[in-house]
Scaffold this active site. Sequence first.
Site, PDB file in Angstrom:
ATOM      1  N   SER A  78     -29.879 -19.849 -10.795  1.00  0.00           N
ATOM      2  CA  SER A  78     -30.365 -18.639 -10.151  1.00  0.00           C
ATOM      3  C   SER A  78     -31.570 -18.097 -10.927  1.00  0.00           C
ATOM      4  CB  SER A  78     -29.231 -17.618 -10.031  1.00  0.00           C
ATOM      5  OG  SER A  78     -29.580 -16.570  -9.162  1.00  0.00           O
ATOM      6  N   HIS A 101     -24.021 -19.022  -2.835  1.00  0.00           N
ATOM      7  CA  HIS A 101     -24.854 -19.056  -4.039  1.00  0.00           C
ATOM      8  C   HIS A 101     -24.014 -19.174  -5.308  1.00  0.00           C
ATOM      9  CE1 HIS A 101     -28.393 -18.314  -6.498  1.00  0.00           C
ATOM     10  NE2 HIS A 101     -27.754 -17.336  -7.119  1.00  0.00           N
ATOM     11  N   ASP A 146     -25.645 -21.890   0.267  1.00  0.00           N
ATOM     12  CA  ASP A 146     -26.392 -20.830  -0.413  1.00  0.00           C
ATOM     13  C   ASP A 146     -27.334 -20.151   0.580  1.00  0.00           C
ATOM     14  OD1 ASP A 146     -27.877 -19.214  -2.126  1.00  0.00           O
ATOM     15  OD2 ASP A 146     -28.179 -20.778  -3.632  1.00  0.00           O
TER      16      ASP A 146
END
Length: 402
Positions: free
Chosen positions: A182, A381, A348
Amino acid sequence: MDWTDHGISPPSGRIPNDELRAASLRPPASGAWRDGDDVGDRQFAWLGAFSPEHGGELPLIRLAYETWGTLNADRSNAILVLHALTGDSHVEGQLGPGHPTAGWWPGIIGPGAPLDTDRYFVIAPNMLGGCQGSTGPASLDARGNAYGASFPVLTIRDQVRAQALLADHLGISTFAAVIGGSMGGMHALEWGIMYPDRTQRLIVMSAPAASDAQTIAQNTLQIDAIRLDPNFNDGDYADEPAGFGPHRGLALARRLAMLNYRSGTELDDRFGRSWQSNLSPEQDEGRYAVESYLDFHGNRFTRRFDANSYITLLTAMSSHNVGRDRGGVDAALGRVTASTMVIGISTDVLFPPETQHRIAAGVPNSYSGDRAVTIRSNFGHDGFLLEIHHVGDAIRSMLVNG
């Protein structure tokens, strides 16, 4: 919202029992780690003055970090692990004094683990601008006051430069691998571009080459949620008593973010239209189970994070664009010399797999060719944090064969 948690000490002096009980339920004005708190497993590096890209000056910065394993004699076995937006240096370890949460990536670091501490020396810093020991808005300025909203604007590249200063401080010239997911994946990718001679392998997980308009819009809404809290007070809240900081705005920002971290399929499978209690959400002022789930995460977040720091980090995330001043994204990706593994999660919605495929296709030495390694998961995610077995297998493969 039900503000319940442990570990909040009331102010000094005698307080009536009812007020004492109420104070223990109130969230702190800031959930930042502060000097004088238990250090836990943190170590600290003072790295001198720092000038961010967009102006301002930090006369002295500090990064908090944690380590696992032993650095070998020629300092060639170091691996850098970079955390996501609301993570910190506590990748592996228990909840306890100094650490409001347990390690965020359990099972990845240790003897025989994917990041095998019998072979590697693993370093995880809290990013510059964070609030768990590194210099950030909750830190004290030269006058002894919290920086608050006066803290300079940071970029992803600023944060990577600070990480490179930490590597210098530790005497590490080259990392065997730089790994991030991320926002940490943004950092890892910039490491490959800014310091190609210091990075042998890259593992970039669930991150894009540039933050797109939707990401920036989502970040803006979260920032607005905080700034519109009446107790934000233009960022000057650090010395307020428990219950008088911008906790409602910060909790709302976290709840908004949670909608991007999990997939709709997972939320529907877990909660559907179920009620939290026997009271109907439609008639009896009851709540849907998913509402309580979001409240829980928002409320808990205020105990370990700082509102100004959250704004600083979201702003840095919005700045992410490896192509800036480098001739575009493709030209920038072409500068990466490290063997690179790019990992995406099938569901995601924050950074869809297509954004990882673009990186894999653009770097010269992609481990999996023009397509990123895609892990099938219903977790959205957060899959890069939760699919430990699959992510761990990919990391092992990269470290052995990459």
